[in-house]
Structure formats: C-alpha cells, structure tokens
Write an enzyme that holds these catalytic residues in place. Structure first.
Site, mmCIF file in Angstrom:
data_model
loop_
_atom_site.group_PDB
_atom_site.id
_atom_site.type_symbol
_atom_site.label_atom_id
_atom_site.label_comp_id
_atom_site.label_asym_id
_atom_site.label_seq_id
_atom_site.Cartn_x
_atom_site.Cartn_y
_atom_site.Cartn_z
ATOM 1 N N ARG A 197 0.820 -1.231 0.000
ATOM 2 C CA ARG A 197 0.000 0.000 0.000
ATOM 3 C C ARG A 197 0.846 1.270 0.000
ATOM 4 O O ARG A 197 0.387 2.335 0.412
ATOM 5 C CB ARG A 197 -0.976 0.020 1.180
ATOM 6 C CG ARG A 197 -1.956 -1.136 1.139
ATOM 7 C CD ARG A 197 -3.128 -0.910 2.072
ATOM 8 N NE ARG A 197 -4.003 -2.057 2.025
ATOM 9 C CZ ARG A 197 -3.879 -3.128 2.801
ATOM 10 N NH1 ARG A 197 -2.890 -3.189 3.685
ATOM 11 N NH2 ARG A 197 -4.717 -4.121 2.690
ATOM 12 N N LYS A 201 3.821 11.453 -11.433
ATOM 13 C CA LYS A 201 2.877 10.678 -12.249
ATOM 14 C C LYS A 201 3.509 9.319 -12.506
ATOM 15 O O LYS A 201 4.610 9.240 -13.061
ATOM 16 C CB LYS A 201 2.629 11.363 -13.595
ATOM 17 C CG LYS A 201 1.492 12.341 -13.594
ATOM 18 C CD LYS A 201 1.180 12.751 -15.015
ATOM 19 C CE LYS A 201 0.125 13.828 -15.034
ATOM 20 N NZ LYS A 201 -0.084 14.358 -16.396
ATOM 21 N N GLU A 235 11.155 17.761 -24.985
ATOM 22 C CA GLU A 235 10.387 18.051 -23.759
ATOM 23 C C GLU A 235 10.880 19.353 -23.112
ATOM 24 O O GLU A 235 10.092 20.113 -22.557
ATOM 25 C CB GLU A 235 10.490 16.905 -22.748
ATOM 26 C CG GLU A 235 9.624 15.689 -23.047
ATOM 27 C CD GLU A 235 8.130 15.884 -22.741
ATOM 28 O OE1 GLU A 235 7.707 16.969 -22.290
ATOM 29 O OE2 GLU A 235 7.370 14.924 -22.985
ATOM 30 N N LYS A 276 8.459 22.697 -14.334
ATOM 31 C CA LYS A 276 7.610 21.553 -13.985
ATOM 32 C C LYS A 276 7.285 21.545 -12.490
ATOM 33 O O LYS A 276 6.142 21.337 -12.092
ATOM 34 C CB LYS A 276 8.293 20.244 -14.401
ATOM 35 C CG LYS A 276 7.473 19.053 -14.034
ATOM 36 C CD LYS A 276 7.405 18.008 -15.064
ATOM 37 C CE LYS A 276 6.330 16.995 -14.677
ATOM 38 N NZ LYS A 276 6.434 15.752 -15.369
ATOM 39 N N GLU A 320 -3.504 17.328 -11.340
ATOM 40 C CA GLU A 320 -3.995 17.747 -12.653
ATOM 41 C C GLU A 320 -5.478 18.102 -12.639
ATOM 42 O O GLU A 320 -6.265 17.623 -13.453
ATOM 43 C CB GLU A 320 -3.713 16.654 -13.708
ATOM 44 C CG GLU A 320 -3.704 17.229 -15.116
ATOM 45 C CD GLU A 320 -3.126 16.271 -16.166
ATOM 46 O OE1 GLU A 320 -1.956 15.905 -16.033
ATOM 47 O OE2 GLU A 320 -3.866 15.917 -17.079
ATOM 48 N N ARG A 341 -2.072 21.733 -14.444
ATOM 49 C CA ARG A 341 -1.048 20.760 -14.852
ATOM 50 C C ARG A 341 -1.240 20.273 -16.294
ATOM 51 O O ARG A 341 -0.298 19.781 -16.920
ATOM 52 C CB ARG A 341 -1.018 19.582 -13.863
ATOM 53 C CG ARG A 341 0.149 18.645 -14.129
ATOM 54 C CD ARG A 341 0.415 17.660 -13.017
ATOM 55 N NE ARG A 341 1.487 16.765 -13.414
ATOM 56 C CZ ARG A 341 2.170 15.972 -12.604
ATOM 57 N NH1 ARG A 341 1.878 15.957 -11.321
ATOM 58 N NH2 ARG A 341 3.125 15.187 -13.052
ATOM 59 N N ASN A 385 0.918 18.855 -20.693
ATOM 60 C CA ASN A 385 0.583 17.875 -21.741
ATOM 61 C C ASN A 385 0.507 18.525 -23.121
ATOM 62 O O ASN A 385 0.026 17.906 -24.078
ATOM 63 C CB ASN A 385 -0.760 17.201 -21.444
ATOM 64 C CG ASN A 385 -0.716 16.417 -20.153
ATOM 65 O OD1 ASN A 385 0.352 15.985 -19.725
ATOM 66 N ND2 ASN A 385 -1.863 16.258 -19.515
ATOM 67 N N HIS A 405 0.590 16.608 -26.348
ATOM 68 C CA HIS A 405 0.575 15.174 -26.047
ATOM 69 C C HIS A 405 -0.656 14.438 -26.595
ATOM 70 O O HIS A 405 -0.603 13.228 -26.771
ATOM 71 C CB HIS A 405 0.623 14.938 -24.527
ATOM 72 C CG HIS A 405 1.993 15.124 -23.946
ATOM 73 N ND1 HIS A 405 2.746 16.246 -24.172
ATOM 74 C CD2 HIS A 405 2.752 14.321 -23.152
ATOM 75 C CE1 HIS A 405 3.902 16.127 -23.528
ATOM 76 N NE2 HIS A 405 3.928 14.970 -22.910
ATOM 77 N N HIS A 416 0.494 11.099 -28.141
ATOM 78 C CA HIS A 416 0.216 9.787 -27.537
ATOM 79 C C HIS A 416 -0.502 8.885 -28.536
ATOM 80 O O HIS A 416 -0.240 7.682 -28.615
ATOM 81 C CB HIS A 416 -0.651 9.945 -26.276
ATOM 82 C CG HIS A 416 0.157 10.245 -25.045
ATOM 83 N ND1 HIS A 416 -0.401 10.339 -23.792
ATOM 84 C CD2 HIS A 416 1.473 10.467 -24.875
ATOM 85 C CE1 HIS A 416 0.550 10.606 -22.900
ATOM 86 N NE2 HIS A 416 1.694 10.697 -23.547
ATOM 87 N N HIS A 425 8.778 9.269 -27.466
ATOM 88 C CA HIS A 425 7.826 10.218 -26.901
ATOM 89 C C HIS A 425 8.130 11.677 -27.291
ATOM 90 O O HIS A 425 7.230 12.447 -27.646
ATOM 91 C CB HIS A 425 7.819 10.073 -25.379
ATOM 92 C CG HIS A 425 6.859 10.971 -24.685
ATOM 93 N ND1 HIS A 425 5.501 10.836 -24.806
ATOM 94 C CD2 HIS A 425 7.063 12.036 -23.864
ATOM 95 C CE1 HIS A 425 4.907 11.768 -24.087
ATOM 96 N NE2 HIS A 425 5.833 12.515 -23.506
HETATM 97 N N1 GLY Z 1 4.307 14.845 -18.344
HETATM 98 C C1 GLY Z 1 3.278 15.688 -17.929
HETATM 99 C C2 GLY Z 1 3.060 15.708 -16.452
HETATM 100 O O1 GLY Z 1 3.866 15.202 -15.700
HETATM 101 O O2 GLY Z 1 2.080 16.241 -16.013
#
Ligand code: GLY
Length: 268
Positions: free
Chosen positions: A124, A146, A188, A230, A240, A244, A248, A251, A255, A267
């Site tokens: 957990r 994430k 990025e 970031k 998010e 946040r 993206n 993306h 994606h 990516h």
């Molecule tokens: N890669 C986008 C984020 O971490 O929110």
C-alpha cells in the site's frame, strides 16, 4: 441509522529535492544509503541499464547492506505493462521485501513510471527514489509523481500519483545515450520553454548542438530551467485538476501517434 464521520484532513509533506549534478552517479550509493535510513533497498531497472550502471550500483550498495537486490525487466515501452509490474511484485515479495522497502527506479521514463507505480502499491505504498538515465526522463517524467503503465487502450491509463523521495540526475550519463534519445528529451525541454519560459526556448535554440551532444554544462542549465517550470506547475496542481494539463501540451496527438505506431516513435 448511525452516522459517523471519518476525518482525514491531510497533513503530509511530500516535498522533495531534485539533484542535478554531473558526476553524481559516483556518490549515489552513499546518498541512497542515507535516504534509506536502514530500509532495505531494491534497485529496479531495465536490462540495458542493468548492464550499463545497475550492476555497479548493486555492488556498491550490497557492500554496505547485503540484503540489497536488483530486479530487472526487458527494455522498451512495450514492457511498461501490468504484467511486468506483477512479475516484479512477485519477485520482490518472494525475496522478502516488506514495508521497510526503498525502491530505486534506475532508468528512463518507462522504468521511472513503472517502478513509481510499483512503489505506490507495494504494501500500500513504499518510498522510491528516481534516478533517471535519459534526457527525457530527467526533463519530464522523473519529476511530478505521475506513475503508471500502458494498456492496449492507451498510454499511462492505469497508475497513481506517488511522489519520489528524491530525484538524482547525472547529466554525464547522457554520454551513453543515442542521439535520437537525446533529441526526444530536448523536445520536452523545448516544450517547457514554449509553455512557460521564452528564455529557456531561446537557450535551447541557441545551444541545440551542444545540448544534443550531451554537453554537461548546457544539459545541466537546460534541466534546471526545465525542472523549475515543472516543479512550479506540480506544486500548484499535483493531481492535474486544471493547470497541470499545460504540461501535456502537444501530447494528445503525440500519444495517439505513439500508440498507432506500436511505440516505434519516441515520446519526444
Ligand atoms: N508529463 C506531464 C506531467 O507530468 O504532467
């Protein structure tokens, strides 16, 4: 009817440090042992990084704590699955890793995302340290908590928000990285420039060749600026809820292209 309230106001402090230092890999065992505070360390990596850096790290750690083990899985996005996570979980549990575990995610974005998710659910939730070895992972995925795996329906659809205990980046590691991978990371960094920092974007433009060549000074400066952006966004909107989403940028289509091309495209 009986009615009770379960009060769960959170008081956790999940703040952590990002270390960007050329040569920091040499001091990593000491750093990890001090972060572990007696916990049992498991280094989790992919087969490629295992050969490059994993075995050496394991030897250094095991000379201080013989309980330390290394677990590895096949390299590449295709391995970022629930099945791989399950295999690692079984291996950790059968090796006796308990609640006193500290996982070290040594590798690129696939390793960081998968091991982070593993850490979020093992017993957990156990702590983990991100040691990104690609520019893409240093610039983006190792920061922000994430974690997750891919499914046939798309990328990162199963996962958790689980922040690392620390992130340790050594720009010298990029010397073994193919230029195509560095280009993906540079994209990025440029993305962070586009969304929040004109000066960073111009820095990337002006120093592109040195960045792509993995020049430690240029990489360190670009990473610092990139991670500041970031970290700033994540500190305001970890889960998010809105802001946040700006990270993206680009993306949605990317994606879909990655999935459609069977993860042959990188990516970045
Ligand atoms: N890669 C986008 C984020 O971490 O929110």
């Amino acid at each position: 009817m009986s009615l009770l309230s379960v009060h769960l106001r959170s008081t956790r402090d999940d703040s952590y440090k990002i270390v960007i230092e050329p040569g920091s890999l040499a001091g990593l065992p000491k750093r990890l042992l001090s972060l572990a505070e007696g916990k049992r360390i498991a280094v989790v990596t992919d087969r490629m990084v295992e050969k490059l850096y994993g075995k050496r790290l394991l030897r250094a750690l095991a000379s201080h704590d013989s309980r330390t083990r290394l677990f590895s899985f096949p390299s590449g996005e295709r391995a970022k699955t629930r099945r791989t996570k399950e295999r690692l979980e079984d291996a950790l549990l059968s090796s006796g890793y308990g609640r006193d575990s500290l996982l070290v995610a040594l590798g690129g974005g696939v390793v960081g995302d998968l091991v982070g998710f593993l850490a979020a659910t093992l017993h957990r939730g156990v702590p983990f340290v991100q040691v990104p070895t690609t520019l893409l992972a240093m610039a983006d995925s190792s920061v922000g908590g994430k974690t997750g795996v891919d499914t046939p329906a798309g990328k990162n659809l199963i996962g958790a928000f689980w922040q690392p205990l620390e992130v340790v980046m050594d720009p010298l590691l990029l010397s073994t990285l193919p230029r195509r991978q560095i280009t993906a990371g540079a994209a990025e960094i440029a993305k962070h420039g586009v969304i929040a920092d004109k000066a960073l974007f111009h820095f990337v433009e002006k120093n592109l060749e040195r960045l792509l060549a993995g020049d430690p000074q240029v990489v360190s400066r670009a990473l610092l600026a990139s991670c500041k952006i970031k970290a700033g966004v994540v500190s305001k909107d970890e889960r998010e809820g809105g802001l946040r989403q700006i990270l993206n940028f680009g993306h949605t289509i990317a994606h879909a292209l990655e999935l459609a091309r069977g993860y042959q495209l990188l990516h970045g």
